[in-house]
Structure formats: C-alpha cells, structure tokens
Design a protein around this motif. Structure first.
Motif, PDB file in Angstrom:
ATOM      1  N   THR A 246     -31.430   7.458  11.543  1.00 39.40           N
ATOM      2  CA  THR A 246     -30.351   7.588  12.530  1.00 39.40           C
ATOM      3  C   THR A 246     -29.472   8.800  12.269  1.00 39.40           C
ATOM      4  OG1 THR A 246     -29.025   6.047  11.213  1.00 39.40           O
ATOM      5  CG2 THR A 246     -30.298   5.126  13.035  1.00 39.40           C
ATOM      6  N   ASP A 247     -29.478   9.320  11.027  1.00 38.78           N
ATOM      7  CA  ASP A 247     -28.722  10.519  10.696  1.00 38.78           C
ATOM      8  C   ASP A 247     -29.652  11.725  10.781  1.00 38.78           C
ATOM      9  OD1 ASP A 247     -26.411   8.970   9.973  1.00 38.78           O
ATOM     10  OD2 ASP A 247     -27.437   8.495   8.101  1.00 38.78           O
ATOM     11  N   LYS A 273     -30.249   0.463   6.277  1.00 39.39           N
ATOM     12  CA  LYS A 273     -30.582   0.612   4.850  1.00 39.39           C
ATOM     13  C   LYS A 273     -31.194   1.985   4.586  1.00 39.39           C
ATOM     14  CE  LYS A 273     -31.144  -4.283   3.689  1.00 39.39           C
ATOM     15  NZ  LYS A 273     -32.076  -5.320   3.189  1.00 39.39           N
ATOM     16  N   VAL A 274     -31.994   2.455   5.521  1.00 38.42           N
ATOM     17  CA  VAL A 274     -32.591   3.785   5.380  1.00 38.42           C
ATOM     18  C   VAL A 274     -31.491   4.834   5.315  1.00 38.42           C
ATOM     19  CG1 VAL A 274     -33.931   5.568   6.568  1.00 38.42           C
ATOM     20  CG2 VAL A 274     -34.807   3.239   6.443  1.00 38.42           C
ATOM     21  N   SER A 275     -30.514   4.710   6.195  1.00 40.10           N
ATOM     22  CA  SER A 275     -29.393   5.659   6.215  1.00 40.10           C
ATOM     23  C   SER A 275     -28.637   5.648   4.898  1.00 40.10           C
ATOM     24  CB  SER A 275     -28.446   5.319   7.372  1.00 40.10           C
ATOM     25  OG  SER A 275     -27.328   6.182   7.364  1.00 40.10           O
ATOM     26  N   GLU A 276     -28.406   4.455   4.361  1.00 37.98           N
ATOM     27  CA  GLU A 276     -27.689   4.335   3.083  1.00 37.98           C
ATOM     28  C   GLU A 276     -28.475   4.990   1.955  1.00 37.98           C
ATOM     29  OE1 GLU A 276     -27.195   0.145   2.748  1.00 37.98           O
ATOM     30  OE2 GLU A 276     -25.452   0.058   4.097  1.00 37.98           O
ATOM     31  N   VAL A 278     -30.741   7.421   2.288  1.00 42.41           N
ATOM     32  CA  VAL A 278     -30.732   8.866   2.497  1.00 42.41           C
ATOM     33  C   VAL A 278     -29.453   9.463   1.932  1.00 42.41           C
ATOM     34  CG1 VAL A 278     -30.550  10.693   4.231  1.00 42.41           C
ATOM     35  CG2 VAL A 278     -32.240   8.877   4.530  1.00 42.41           C
ATOM     36  N   GLN A 279     -28.319   8.861   2.245  1.00 42.10           N
ATOM     37  CA  GLN A 279     -27.035   9.386   1.780  1.00 42.10           C
ATOM     38  C   GLN A 279     -26.902   9.293   0.259  1.00 42.10           C
ATOM     39  OE1 GLN A 279     -25.229  11.153   3.844  1.00 42.10           O
ATOM     40  NE2 GLN A 279     -26.785  10.583   5.359  1.00 42.10           N
ATOM     41  N   LYS A 280     -27.455   8.234  -0.308  1.00 42.56           N
ATOM     42  CA  LYS A 280     -27.423   8.079  -1.768  1.00 42.56           C
ATOM     43  C   LYS A 280     -28.217   9.204  -2.436  1.00 42.56           C
ATOM     44  CE  LYS A 280     -28.831   4.953  -5.508  1.00 42.56           C
ATOM     45  NZ  LYS A 280     -29.528   3.680  -5.825  1.00 42.56           N
ATOM     46  N   PHE A 294     -37.292  12.060   2.860  1.00 42.42           N
ATOM     47  CA  PHE A 294     -37.694  11.245   3.999  1.00 42.42           C
ATOM     48  C   PHE A 294     -39.058  10.599   3.777  1.00 42.42           C
ATOM     49  CE2 PHE A 294     -34.938  14.748   5.020  1.00 42.42           C
ATOM     50  CZ  PHE A 294     -33.844  14.052   5.505  1.00 42.42           C
ATOM     51  N   GLU A 295     -40.013  11.341   3.241  1.00 41.72           N
ATOM     52  CA  GLU A 295     -41.308  10.751   2.924  1.00 41.72           C
ATOM     53  C   GLU A 295     -41.178   9.800   1.739  1.00 41.72           C
ATOM     54  OE1 GLU A 295     -45.985  11.991   2.143  1.00 41.72           O
ATOM     55  OE2 GLU A 295     -44.482  13.557   2.487  1.00 41.72           O
TER      56      GLU A 295
END
Length: 389
Positions: A246-247, A273-276, A278-280, A294-295
C-alpha cells in the motif's frame, strides 16, 4: 528495392494537410493526406522530449540554409506514401508551422511561425527537401528501416519490434500504452522505468504477458482486433502490486514485477502487516539493498541475501579476532568457539584471521545487531555449516 530521388518537394508541400495528435505525440499526415508521417513501425515523436532543443534545431537549420539530411518515403501505391526515415524532422517542421512551439530570434525573443516576418516564413516554406521514394516488399522496407536507424537517436528494442510486427495489435497497444496523456501513466510509473513515448510501458506489458518472449507474442497477436488479454494481464499485475504494498517507495520502480507476480500472486498477504514490515526494514541501518525488501517479504522474509545485510567491517573482525585469540591461548583451546566443542585436533587449534569468518552471535533475522558485541569469529568450516542450517 527501387529508389527514386525527388528534389522538387518543398516544406510547404510536405506540411499541406499536416495533422498532429497531441494526445499520442504523433504527426499523422501530410502532402494533403497522401503522406502518412508516422506509420505503425515508426516511433512516437521524441524531439520535444529534451525541452524542444532538437525540434528548434531543425527550424534554425532551415533558416540558416543548413541541410537537414535525406528523407526516405515508402511508396505504398500511387496515392499513398509513408515516411520511412525523417518523421522526427518532418513532424518538427509541421509542429512549428502550426504554432505548436516557438524559437528565439536574433534578439532572444520568442517567435511562433504565425508571428514571424513574411520573408522568414517564405524561406522555411519554400525550402526544397531531398527525398528518396522507396518501393519494395514489406520485409525489404522494414529491413531498410532498421538499417537507416542505426545512426541518430537509436531505436529502443521495442520500437524495432513495433516496426517488424506493425498491424492492428501494435496500433491498439500504442494507443493504450504509448500515449503520454493516458491518466494511468503516473500510477504505472511507480513500478515501471521509462517513458511512454519510448515504449517502456508497452514493452513491460508485453514482457509480463508473454513471460519474457515478446517477439513470439507479438507475432502470434499481430493482426488481433483487440488487446484485451494484454490489458487484463498488465492490470492484474499492477493491481496486485498496489494491493499488497500500500506504500509506494521509489525502490519499487523497475523491479521484476512480472516474475514476482507469477511466483507469489496466489499467496495471501495482509497489506497492513506488509506495510509495517516494509517500514521496519527501511528503518534498519543494516539493510544495504532496499530494492530487495519487497521480494524478501513476498518470499516469507527468509532469504536475507536479498537484503545484502551489512557485514562486519575489517576493524571489528580484527578486534574480535584478537580478543578471542588471547582468551583461547590462555585456556589452551581453539579460538573458534565451535571447534572447542569437538574431539579432534582442531579442539585446540588457533586459526589465523584469514581462515576465519565473522558471524552474528544472535542472527540478524532475530534482531541481532551487526556490532562488535554481537560478533564472533568462527573457522570457515563451522561458519559455513552454521549458514547451511
């Protein structure tokens, strides 16, 4: 292939009936409709893409009596011609005469064609061009097209394929993917590098749908009356990316999304959860390759090689090696902690620095830092064995 040199055709003749499509960046017709300026095997108009320097240069050349080079037409029949080479120059002239852009005069003032002195207008309009009319089979014409485009602004691979497989499919594909005014371009640009008028989005759509075999795909679909399959697959990939992630991050642009879609689109993901995650990972100072994030996430966050996690620097390795070795020599045991647990000759062996590797005591994947406190030196055999578990 037969060629005939024409020396009596003027700029005014060429631009009579000139039509330019702003939405597609295409000069379409000239010579009172007899001349197709941009047949499907031609690239989109690109002379305006550098701030207009090249199209301005064409007009200045005409005013200074500089030659603008040979132009080649393909004679389709007695009433139809196509521009084989020279469409960028012809479109530049046509755009100027129809007041699509201005040039600067000797005083640095902008001038459109409609506001120029009559003698300058006449000079441009009456300039005679050197034009070869070519007659031949489709394969001969396209082979010649590729040959003459070796010089100048090189054709990108997709432009060449458009030439080879020109037909209804290419026409429809360029209308959708090569139109810089398409409202979807901005969204696509987050994931795909390049520009519409250099065929970047058309090429990527074809690459994804064909699983990398663009040539074969275009050959099969050359005369299709629609591009529904291509659009459906392309939009499926784009929607999947934006649904999972989403980001939008800058590193997402240019990734192998077609391959990733095929590998992972059947798995379910929680976008929050994916967004969290990614940011982590973006905030982790030890992650060197953000493009791999991302992969890494799509694959279950297990393949740390994708992240190129920062390794221990030489100073840290030397310091830890020295400390371990001093302690080991006092205890008369190996300076490799894993060797001390064995029962062979290596139990007391002191390894040289070049025979040891730095290892995380607590793995990076379990929040272990790449710092001296979390570093231990292991002999290469044990370090590799640990890495394989």
């Amino acid at each position: 292939m037969k060629t005939t040199l024409k020396t009596n055709i003027t700029v005014k003749d060429i631009c009579r009936g000139f039509v330019y499509n702003e939405l597609e960046g295409k000069g379409l017709f000239g010579l009172s409709g007899k001349l197709t300026i941009q047949p499907e095997y031609q690239r989109n108009y690109i002379y305006a893409s550098d701030g207009g320097k090249r199209e301005v240069a064409v007009i200045e050349s005409l005013l200074k009596d500089y030659p603008i080079g040979l132009i080649y037409f393909n004679k389709v029949d007695d009433n139809r011609l196509e521009v084989l080479d020279g469409q960028q120059r012809i479109t530049s002239v046509g755009r100027f005469i129809t007041d699509k852009f201005a040039i600067k005069d000797e005083n640095g003032m902008e001038q459109y064609f409609g506001g120029m002195a009559k003698d300058k207008q006449t000079k441009i309009l009456e300039t005679k061009l050197l034009i070869y009319e070519c007659e031949g089979t489709e394969s001969q014409i396209k082979e010649w097209f590729k040959t003459i485009n070796i010089a100048g602004v090189p054709l990108v691979p997709q432009e060449l394929l458009n030439a080879i497989y020109s037909g209804t499919f290419v026409t429809l594909g360029k209308e959708e993917f090569s139109n810089s005014q398409n409202a979807n371009i901005q969204k696509w640009s987050a994931y795909i590098k390049g520009s519409a008028n250099r065929q970047a989005f058309f090429e990527r759509a074809l690459d994804w749908a064909s699983k990398g075999n663009i040539d074969h795909y275009m050959s099969i679909h050359r005369y299709d009356k629609n591009i529904n399959e291509l659009k459906k697959y392309f939009n499926s990939v784009i929607d999947w990316i934006s649904g999972v992630f989403t980001d939008v991050e800058s590193e997402m642009c240019g990734l192998e999304w077609g391959r990733l879609y095929e590998a992972y689109h059947k798995k379910s993901y929680n976008p929050k959860k994916v967004s969290e995650e990614v940011q982590k990972l973006y905030g982790d100072p030890y992650v060197k390759n953000r493009k791999g994030i991302f992969e890494f996430i799509l694959g279950g966050s297990t393949d740390t090689k994708l992240l190129e996690v920062r390794v221990f620097d030489d100073a840290t390795k030397k310091s830890v090696y020295k400390e371990q070795t001093i302690k080991a020599e006092k205890k008369k045991e190996s300076n490799c902690p894993n060797c001390t647990l064995g029962h062979d000759a290596n139990k007391e062996k002191i390894w040289s620095l070049i025979d040891m590797d730095a290892d995380h005591v607590t793995a990076w994947s379990k929040s272990g830092a790449t710092s001296a406190k979390n570093c231990q030196m292991l002999c290469k055999t044990h370090n590799r064995a640990k890495g394989n578990r």
